[in-house]
Design a protein around this motif. Structure first.
Motif, PDB file in Angstrom:
ATOM      1  N   ALA A  96       0.824  -1.213   0.000  1.00  0.00           N
ATOM      2  CA  ALA A  96       0.000   0.000   0.000  1.00  0.00           C
ATOM      3  C   ALA A  96       0.857   1.261   0.000  1.00  0.00           C
ATOM      4  O   ALA A  96       0.443   2.297  -0.503  1.00  0.00           O
ATOM      5  CB  ALA A  96      -0.925   0.001   1.210  1.00  0.00           C
ATOM      6  N   LYS A  97       2.051   1.167   0.541  1.00  0.00           N
ATOM      7  CA  LYS A  97       2.920   2.340   0.649  1.00  0.00           C
ATOM      8  C   LYS A  97       3.797   2.532  -0.575  1.00  0.00           C
ATOM      9  O   LYS A  97       3.910   3.632  -1.102  1.00  0.00           O
ATOM     10  CB  LYS A  97       3.792   2.211   1.898  1.00  0.00           C
ATOM     11  CG  LYS A  97       4.671   3.413   2.153  1.00  0.00           C
ATOM     12  CD  LYS A  97       5.435   3.238   3.454  1.00  0.00           C
ATOM     13  CE  LYS A  97       6.305   4.452   3.746  1.00  0.00           C
ATOM     14  NZ  LYS A  97       7.051   4.294   5.019  1.00  0.00           N
ATOM     15  N   SER A  98       4.441   1.445  -1.039  1.00  0.00           N
ATOM     16  CA  SER A  98       5.400   1.576  -2.142  1.00  0.00           C
ATOM     17  C   SER A  98       5.228   0.527  -3.225  1.00  0.00           C
ATOM     18  O   SER A  98       5.994   0.517  -4.190  1.00  0.00           O
ATOM     19  CB  SER A  98       6.831   1.496  -1.593  1.00  0.00           C
ATOM     20  OG  SER A  98       7.047   0.243  -0.945  1.00  0.00           O
ATOM     21  N   GLY A  99       4.253  -0.390  -3.066  1.00  0.00           N
ATOM     22  CA  GLY A  99       4.069  -1.442  -4.050  1.00  0.00           C
ATOM     23  C   GLY A  99       5.126  -2.525  -3.984  1.00  0.00           C
ATOM     24  O   GLY A  99       5.367  -3.221  -4.976  1.00  0.00           O
ATOM     25  N   GLU A 100       5.748  -2.708  -2.801  1.00  0.00           N
ATOM     26  CA  GLU A 100       6.857  -3.650  -2.671  1.00  0.00           C
ATOM     27  C   GLU A 100       6.690  -4.548  -1.442  1.00  0.00           C
ATOM     28  O   GLU A 100       5.980  -4.211  -0.492  1.00  0.00           O
ATOM     29  CB  GLU A 100       8.181  -2.895  -2.550  1.00  0.00           C
ATOM     30  CG  GLU A 100       8.570  -2.090  -3.767  1.00  0.00           C
ATOM     31  CD  GLU A 100       9.843  -1.297  -3.538  1.00  0.00           C
ATOM     32  OE1 GLU A 100      10.759  -1.362  -4.378  1.00  0.00           O
ATOM     33  OE2 GLU A 100       9.914  -0.599  -2.505  1.00  0.00           O
ATOM     34  N   PHE A 101       7.385  -5.686  -1.495  1.00  0.00           N
ATOM     35  CA  PHE A 101       7.602  -6.524  -0.325  1.00  0.00           C
ATOM     36  C   PHE A 101       9.029  -6.292   0.159  1.00  0.00           C
ATOM     37  O   PHE A 101       9.958  -6.172  -0.639  1.00  0.00           O
ATOM     38  CB  PHE A 101       7.447  -8.009  -0.659  1.00  0.00           C
ATOM     39  CG  PHE A 101       6.032  -8.450  -0.864  1.00  0.00           C
ATOM     40  CD1 PHE A 101       5.140  -8.499   0.188  1.00  0.00           C
ATOM     41  CD2 PHE A 101       5.590  -8.827  -2.125  1.00  0.00           C
ATOM     42  CE1 PHE A 101       3.827  -8.925  -0.011  1.00  0.00           C
ATOM     43  CE2 PHE A 101       4.286  -9.246  -2.326  1.00  0.00           C
ATOM     44  CZ  PHE A 101       3.404  -9.289  -1.263  1.00  0.00           C
TER      45      PHE A 101
END
Length: 266
Positions: A96-101
């Motif tokens: 939700a914040k950066s599109g990353e894991f």
């Protein structure tokens, strides 16, 4: 006076919100040069790989690498820098914040008595190489990461769900996963064992872990006397009475000559 209103629409999808939950301050970071052993480890890694960031936090080294180098970096840590244990391996959902894991590998060196955390970021659909060939302890950790987060792992010998059923929809540890649970859970065993056409006959599963049914001889044993599995509920009077309060059965004493109340649950 009315309190200030803040919009709660889709608040669960916002991993960065602060209107409902306390956000803990970040633990202070120390320079790598403050520890001679860690400084040498980072120097050796930098000679072969790109180290995006490195610092010491709570007495352990944290390094950020390129995800494509994960297998080679861990191989060097094992063979050249004496990090002989992969004690933990998982992911953090920042979609939700950066599109990353955020992927992390928790390393331990028993000879140095040092711990290191190797981290990297990958996109949602980006494939991560398995490190099971370097550390066997990554086997179940990678399966759990796939099951709980949906992180795609390549090169694993048996990549399938480890906790949830194979046909389960979505991944429970994502921050967008509904907190109230999935509605299909109450029908899963009915659909799987009997078929959807039996929903009206059997009804939804009662998923209350505190539920006790004194007349159910399939799932519960009877207090004070035993009955065969699946037997019809006995109508005979015993010295045990049952009272239901808020879904919990309370066992009550009826005869004064009984030594003790068998059990009382609140």
């Amino acid at each position: 006076m009315m309190r200030h209103y803040s919009d709660k629409q889709n608040v669960q999808k916002k991993s960065y919100y602060s209107d409902r939950y306390f956000v803990a301050p970040q633990i202070p970071k120390e320079a790598v040069e403050s520890d001679e052993i860690f400084a040498n480890d980072v120097k050796v890694l930098q000679e072969s790989f790109e180290i995006k960031e490195a610092y010491i936090q709570r007495g352990q080294l944290v390094v950020y690498i390129d995800p494509k180098d994960n297998v080679d970096v861990l191989t060097m840590l094992r063979d050249q820098l004496s990090y002989n244990f992969l004690s933990e391996h998982s992911a953090i959902d920042w979609l939700a914040k950066s599109g990353e894991f955020e992927i992390f590998y928790q390393m331990l060196s028993t000879s140095k008595r040092k711990r290191m955390r190797v981290k990297c970021f990958i996109k949602e659909k980006e494939v991560l190489k398995s490190v099971i060939g370097v550390y066997k302890s990554a086997d179940w950790a990678e399966r759990e990461m796939y099951d709980m987060f949906g992180v795609i792992i390549s090169g694993h010998p048996y990549m399938k769900r480890i906790l949830m059923p194979d046909d389960w929809y979505d991944h429970p540890l994502r921050k967008t996963y509904p907190l109230h649970g999935d509605e299909v859970a109450q029908w899963y065993e009915i659909d799987k064992i009997f078929g959807k056409e039996y929903r009206d006959i059997i009804g939804p599963e009662d998923r209350d872990s505190a539920r006790v049914d004194v007349n159910d001889t399939y799932r519960f044993a009877h207090l004070n006397h035993e009955v065969p599995f699946g037997a019809e509920p006995s109508q005979e009077k015993t010295n045990i009475d049952y009272q239901e309060e808020g879904g919990v059965f309370i066992v009550k004493k009826l005869k004064k000559e009984d030594a003790k109340i068998v059990k009382e649950r609140y």
